[in-house]
Design a protein around this motif. Structure first.
Motif, PDB file in Angstrom:
ATOM      1  N   ARG A  58      -6.645  15.650  78.571  1.00 27.46           N
ATOM      2  CA  ARG A  58      -7.202  15.530  77.216  1.00 27.46           C
ATOM      3  C   ARG A  58      -6.242  14.903  76.218  1.00 27.46           C
ATOM      4  NH1 ARG A  58      -6.039  20.992  77.920  1.00 27.46           N
ATOM      5  NH2 ARG A  58      -8.127  21.303  78.802  1.00 27.46           N
ATOM      6  N   GLU A  59      -4.927  15.061  76.415  1.00 30.45           N
ATOM      7  CA  GLU A  59      -3.962  14.491  75.471  1.00 30.45           C
ATOM      8  C   GLU A  59      -3.662  13.024  75.755  1.00 30.45           C
ATOM      9  OE1 GLU A  59      -3.045  16.143  72.879  1.00 30.45           O
ATOM     10  OE2 GLU A  59      -4.165  17.901  73.562  1.00 30.45           O
ATOM     11  N   LYS A  60      -4.198  12.510  76.847  1.00 25.29           N
ATOM     12  CA  LYS A  60      -3.998  11.109  77.227  1.00 25.29           C
ATOM     13  C   LYS A  60      -5.192  10.279  76.760  1.00 25.29           C
ATOM     14  CE  LYS A  60      -0.202  12.088  79.547  1.00 25.29           C
ATOM     15  NZ  LYS A  60       1.124  11.581  79.147  1.00 25.29           N
ATOM     16  N   PRO A  61      -5.114   8.937  76.864  1.00 31.28           N
ATOM     17  CA  PRO A  61      -6.200   8.093  76.338  1.00 31.28           C
ATOM     18  C   PRO A  61      -7.522   8.269  77.091  1.00 31.28           C
ATOM     19  CG  PRO A  61      -4.197   6.807  76.681  1.00 31.28           C
ATOM     20  CD  PRO A  61      -3.955   8.139  77.324  1.00 31.28           C
ATOM     21  N   PHE A  62      -8.598   8.054  76.343  1.00 32.88           N
ATOM     22  CA  PHE A  62      -9.939   7.913  76.924  1.00 32.88           C
ATOM     23  C   PHE A  62     -10.362   6.473  76.651  1.00 32.88           C
ATOM     24  CE2 PHE A  62     -14.543   7.740  76.607  1.00 32.88           C
ATOM     25  CZ  PHE A  62     -14.961   8.473  77.708  1.00 32.88           C
ATOM     26  N   ILE A  93     -21.057  10.382  75.774  1.00 31.53           N
ATOM     27  CA  ILE A  93     -20.605  11.640  75.169  1.00 31.53           C
ATOM     28  C   ILE A  93     -20.344  12.688  76.254  1.00 31.53           C
ATOM     29  CG2 ILE A  93     -21.262  13.514  73.607  1.00 31.53           C
ATOM     30  CD1 ILE A  93     -22.762  11.443  71.952  1.00 31.53           C
ATOM     31  N   VAL A  94     -21.149  12.660  77.325  1.00 28.73           N
ATOM     32  CA  VAL A  94     -20.893  13.557  78.458  1.00 28.73           C
ATOM     33  C   VAL A  94     -19.540  13.210  79.085  1.00 28.73           C
ATOM     34  CG1 VAL A  94     -21.688  14.282  80.749  1.00 28.73           C
ATOM     35  CG2 VAL A  94     -23.354  13.924  78.910  1.00 28.73           C
ATOM     36  N   ALA A  95     -19.271  11.910  79.253  1.00 31.67           N
ATOM     37  CA  ALA A  95     -17.981  11.480  79.810  1.00 31.67           C
ATOM     38  C   ALA A  95     -16.829  11.927  78.916  1.00 31.67           C
ATOM     39  CB  ALA A  95     -17.973   9.962  79.978  1.00 31.67           C
ATOM     40  N   GLU A  96     -17.004  11.779  77.601  1.00 32.11           N
ATOM     41  CA  GLU A  96     -15.977  12.220  76.652  1.00 32.11           C
ATOM     42  C   GLU A  96     -15.701  13.712  76.791  1.00 32.11           C
ATOM     43  OE1 GLU A  96     -14.671  11.240  73.365  1.00 32.11           O
ATOM     44  OE2 GLU A  96     -15.016   9.083  73.485  1.00 32.11           O
ATOM     45  N   GLU A  97     -16.767  14.474  76.986  1.00 31.52           N
ATOM     46  CA  GLU A  97     -16.605  15.926  77.069  1.00 31.52           C
ATOM     47  C   GLU A  97     -15.869  16.333  78.343  1.00 31.52           C
ATOM     48  OE1 GLU A  97     -16.711  19.717  75.503  1.00 31.52           O
ATOM     49  OE2 GLU A  97     -17.029  17.740  74.625  1.00 31.52           O
ATOM     50  N   ILE A  98     -16.128  15.618  79.438  1.00 34.02           N
ATOM     51  CA  ILE A  98     -15.371  15.874  80.677  1.00 34.02           C
ATOM     52  C   ILE A  98     -13.890  15.655  80.407  1.00 34.02           C
ATOM     53  CG2 ILE A  98     -14.935  15.074  83.035  1.00 34.02           C
ATOM     54  CD1 ILE A  98     -17.919  14.341  83.208  1.00 34.02           C
ATOM     55  N   HIS A  99     -13.573  14.545  79.737  1.00 36.52           N
ATOM     56  CA  HIS A  99     -12.174  14.246  79.420  1.00 36.52           C
ATOM     57  C   HIS A  99     -11.584  15.309  78.491  1.00 36.52           C
ATOM     58  CE1 HIS A  99      -8.613  11.909  78.344  1.00 36.52           C
ATOM     59  NE2 HIS A  99      -8.914  12.117  77.078  1.00 36.52           N
ATOM     60  N   GLU A 102      -4.349  -0.055  83.013  1.00 35.29           N
ATOM     61  CA  GLU A 102      -2.940   0.229  82.732  1.00 35.29           C
ATOM     62  C   GLU A 102      -2.800   1.003  81.423  1.00 35.29           C
ATOM     63  OE1 GLU A 102       1.249  -2.325  82.595  1.00 35.29           O
ATOM     64  OE2 GLU A 102      -0.640  -3.331  83.086  1.00 35.29           O
ATOM     65  N   GLN A 103      -3.634   0.670  80.425  1.00 35.54           N
ATOM     66  CA  GLN A 103      -3.583   1.352  79.130  1.00 35.54           C
ATOM     67  C   GLN A 103      -3.932   2.838  79.256  1.00 35.54           C
ATOM     68  OE1 GLN A 103      -5.936  -0.542  76.036  1.00 35.54           O
ATOM     69  NE2 GLN A 103      -5.421  -2.569  76.800  1.00 35.54           N
ATOM     70  N   ALA A 104      -4.753   3.176  80.258  1.00 30.97           N
ATOM     71  CA  ALA A 104      -5.200   4.568  80.408  1.00 30.97           C
ATOM     72  C   ALA A 104      -4.026   5.522  80.576  1.00 30.97           C
ATOM     73  CB  ALA A 104      -6.157   4.692  81.590  1.00 30.97           C
ATOM     74  N   PRO A 115       1.970   0.640  89.446  1.00 32.44           N
ATOM     75  CA  PRO A 115       1.239   1.898  89.714  1.00 32.44           C
ATOM     76  C   PRO A 115       0.386   2.281  88.507  1.00 32.44           C
ATOM     77  CG  PRO A 115       3.599   2.123  90.144  1.00 32.44           C
ATOM     78  CD  PRO A 115       3.429   0.842  89.397  1.00 32.44           C
ATOM     79  N   VAL A 116      -0.789   2.814  88.754  1.00 33.52           N
ATOM     80  CA  VAL A 116      -1.651   3.279  87.664  1.00 33.52           C
ATOM     81  C   VAL A 116      -2.131   4.697  87.975  1.00 33.52           C
ATOM     82  CG1 VAL A 116      -2.453   1.043  86.833  1.00 33.52           C
ATOM     83  CG2 VAL A 116      -3.641   2.120  88.746  1.00 33.52           C
ATOM     84  N   ASP A 117      -2.359   5.448  86.912  1.00 31.66           N
ATOM     85  CA  ASP A 117      -2.834   6.832  87.051  1.00 31.66           C
ATOM     86  C   ASP A 117      -3.957   7.044  86.054  1.00 31.66           C
ATOM     87  OD1 ASP A 117      -3.201   9.560  87.367  1.00 31.66           O
ATOM     88  OD2 ASP A 117      -1.535  10.063  86.029  1.00 31.66           O
ATOM     89  N   PHE A 118      -5.183   7.180  86.545  1.00 35.98           N
ATOM     90  CA  PHE A 118      -6.319   7.435  85.663  1.00 35.98           C
ATOM     91  C   PHE A 118      -7.406   8.157  86.443  1.00 35.98           C
ATOM     92  CE2 PHE A 118      -7.067   3.290  87.588  1.00 35.98           C
ATOM     93  CZ  PHE A 118      -8.401   3.360  87.983  1.00 35.98           C
ATOM     94  N   ARG A 119      -8.242   8.873  85.711  1.00 40.71           N
ATOM     95  CA  ARG A 119      -9.421   9.512  86.290  1.00 40.71           C
ATOM     96  C   ARG A 119     -10.619   8.636  85.966  1.00 40.71           C
ATOM     97  NH1 ARG A 119     -12.042  14.796  85.344  1.00 40.71           N
ATOM     98  NH2 ARG A 119     -13.430  15.120  87.120  1.00 40.71           N
ATOM     99  N   LEU A 120     -11.431   8.308  86.957  1.00 41.17           N
ATOM    100  CA  LEU A 120     -12.556   7.402  86.752  1.00 41.17           C
ATOM    101  C   LEU A 120     -13.868   8.167  86.574  1.00 41.17           C
ATOM    102  CD1 LEU A 120     -13.592   4.452  86.666  1.00 41.17           C
ATOM    103  CD2 LEU A 120     -14.083   4.676  89.109  1.00 41.17           C
ATOM    104  N   ILE A 121     -14.567   7.843  85.474  1.00 40.01           N
ATOM    105  CA  ILE A 121     -15.926   8.317  85.253  1.00 40.01           C
ATOM    106  C   ILE A 121     -16.793   7.088  85.050  1.00 40.01           C
ATOM    107  CG2 ILE A 121     -17.451   9.727  83.818  1.00 40.01           C
ATOM    108  CD1 ILE A 121     -15.035  11.333  82.931  1.00 40.01           C
ATOM    109  N   THR A 122     -17.920   7.038  85.730  1.00 38.06           N
ATOM    110  CA  THR A 122     -18.813   5.892  85.601  1.00 38.06           C
ATOM    111  C   THR A 122     -20.196   6.368  85.171  1.00 38.06           C
ATOM    112  OG1 THR A 122     -19.371   6.018  87.954  1.00 38.06           O
ATOM    113  CG2 THR A 122     -17.590   4.519  87.325  1.00 38.06           C
TER     114      THR A 122
END
Length: 467
Positions: free
Chosen positions: A195-199, A183-189, A236-238, A278-285
């Motif tokens: 925010r309008e892109k996939p999580f 939920i913390v990760a979701e809130e960062i996104h 890729e889906q991200a 090419p891929v474009d995503f922000r990584l949260i672990t």
């Protein structure tokens, strides 16, 4: 045929025992958890006690038939449960009618079983997408009980979320299992420009080593046995959004190297393809494991840790946030009132006190599971009581975890012996609630199946007596 959805639970409904046993063996050979029911009525009763993701049901059955069962499942569970109809050639028209009424698909009994496994995999993929969408809707409610925390440490967590949300920094969220790291990760996104892109959330424990790379990168048709079609990977889906890798400490060294290369180059190659994408995503672990200690033991790469840990956010355990417990309890009661249709007028006083004074080693996830079971077992009185749950779990209503810990402290045991006793009791209690099913028990405890199995062997627990 290998699959990446073998954490799913499937209920087989057929009035013929041989058919039930055959489907059960087929599903379990693929790693699924399979349950059986000999009638539609028995299936509905079972689903009230234990959730299953997919129902395979024969159409022609005495009493309530498969079409009536489908209608009741869809009325109650909507798109949270997919139904696949099992039919003979003579009733294919009924199967087609069932699809018009909401069935996912149908399988003809005389056909190759691989066709059924493919349909199950497709249904699992749809459930996964549905779940991702429902997270967007339901987490709005979930946020409220976390975001309105009265705890200072959690207030600091949300301040840090605000600070990092619009940066491109990779974030590592640490804390015990069940504390709400996703939920913390979701809130960062949600607070970021993405925010309008996939999580896209992936639990690294849920995928065997040989499948996680395919899940992340995707594969081409024929890349390996079971790759019957092209699959687009999660990275890729991200597509400009956020990828959340939970339980990052469970990744193999090989997969860590692969991800490190992806993070550095911002590109992937699907398995079986030489084409660079090419891929474009922000990584949260996130992890509940001591990654720095794992680096010293050479089970986690130091360069990968540096790459994912630009910013660390530590989520406190529930036992350090007791001021939030009343709100959490209210939230989960409301949640399960909606899901079960039960109305809770009041919580019994001794049950309320018991809930407020537990240690919750499994944190919010443990509290959630306890309240769900208590509501199911409380009957129709409208008074939520721990009596049924306590009997089911071998817990005395007047006792508590704190008393057990005080008793252990005065017994002359070493810390290691006391900890082993606690682990044994906790694992035994959980296994009893799952009738010895290790996979389900691991899910409840927030562990991988491998981690729980190793503990069972270490503590010499006999699971066979619980089945």
């Amino acid at each position: 045929m290998s699959n990446s959805h073998n954490f799913l639970k499937i209920l087989v409904v057929d009035d013929e025992r041989d058919s039930r046993d055959t489907y059960k063996m087929l599903l379990e050979s693929q790693g699924y958890t399979a349950r059986t029911a000999e009638s539609a009525e028995q299936a509905l009763s079972f689903l009230e006690r234990e959730f299953c993701h997919i129902v395979l049901t024969d159409i022609m059955m005495p009493g309530m038939d498969g079409l009536q069962l489908l209608q009741k499942i869809k009325n109650h569970y909507q798109d949270r449960v997919e139904v696949i109809m099992i039919t003979g050639y003579g009733s294919i028209e009924s199967a087609v009618e069932a699809m018009k009424r909401g069935a996912f698909s149908y399988f003809v009994k005389s056909h190759n079983p691989d066709e059924l496994l493919m349909e199950i995999d497709k249904a699992a993929s749809r459930l996964e997408m549905t779940n991702m969408k429902s997270i967007r809707r339901s987490e709005g409610e979930s946020e409220k009980y976390l975001l309105n925390s009265r705890n200072h440490a959690m207030e600091e967590v949300w301040k840090m979320v605000d600070l990092v949300a619009d940066s491109s920094a990779n974030v590592l969220i640490t804390g015990e299992s069940g504390t709400g790291k996703e939920i913390v990760a979701e809130e960062i996104h949600r607070r970021s420009e993405r925010r309008e892109k996939p999580f896209i959330a992936i639990n690294c424990q849920q995928y065997p080593h040989e499948l996680i790379e395919s899940e992340l990168l995707g594969h081409e048709k024929g890349a390996y046995t079971g790759a019957v079609s092209r699959r687009i990977g999660k990275l890729e889906q991200a597509a400009g959004g956020t990828v959340f890798l939970d339980e990052i400490g469970d990744l193999s060294m090989d997969v860590q190297v692969m991800l490190l290369r992806v993070l550095e180059k911002k590109e992937i190659e699907r398995i079986g393809s030489g084409t660079v994408i090419p891929v474009d995503f922000r990584l949260i672990t996130a992890t509940n494991r001591p990654l720095e200690e794992m680096v010293l033991r050479k089970t986690f790469r130091q360069d990968f840790l540096y790459r994912i840990n630009t910013i660390e956010i530590k989520v406190p355990p529930l036992r350090q946030r007791r001021e939030d417990l009343p709100e959490f309890i209210r939230f989960f009661i409301n949640k399960y009132e909606k899901e079960t249709g039960k109305h809770i007028i009041a919580v019994e006083d001794k049950t309320k006190q018991w809930l407020l004074h537990q240690e919750y080693r499994g944190n919010i996830r443990e509290l959630k599971n306890i309240i769900e079971r208590m509501m199911i077992l409380s009957g129709e009185s409208g008074i939520m009581s721990m009596a049924g749950w306590a009997e089911e779990n071998g817990v005395t209503e007047s006792g508590s975890d704190d008393k057990k810990h005080r008793d252990a402290a005065g017994s002359g045991l070493t810390y290691k012996e006391a900890r082993a006793n606690f682990d044994r009791d906790f694992i035994l209690n959980t296994l009893q609630t799952t009738n010895g099913n290790i996979t389900r028990a691991a899910e409840k405890m927030g562990l991988s199946r491998r981690q729980l199995f190793n503990k069972i062997v270490e503590l010499q627990i006999d699971v066979s007596t619980m089945k």
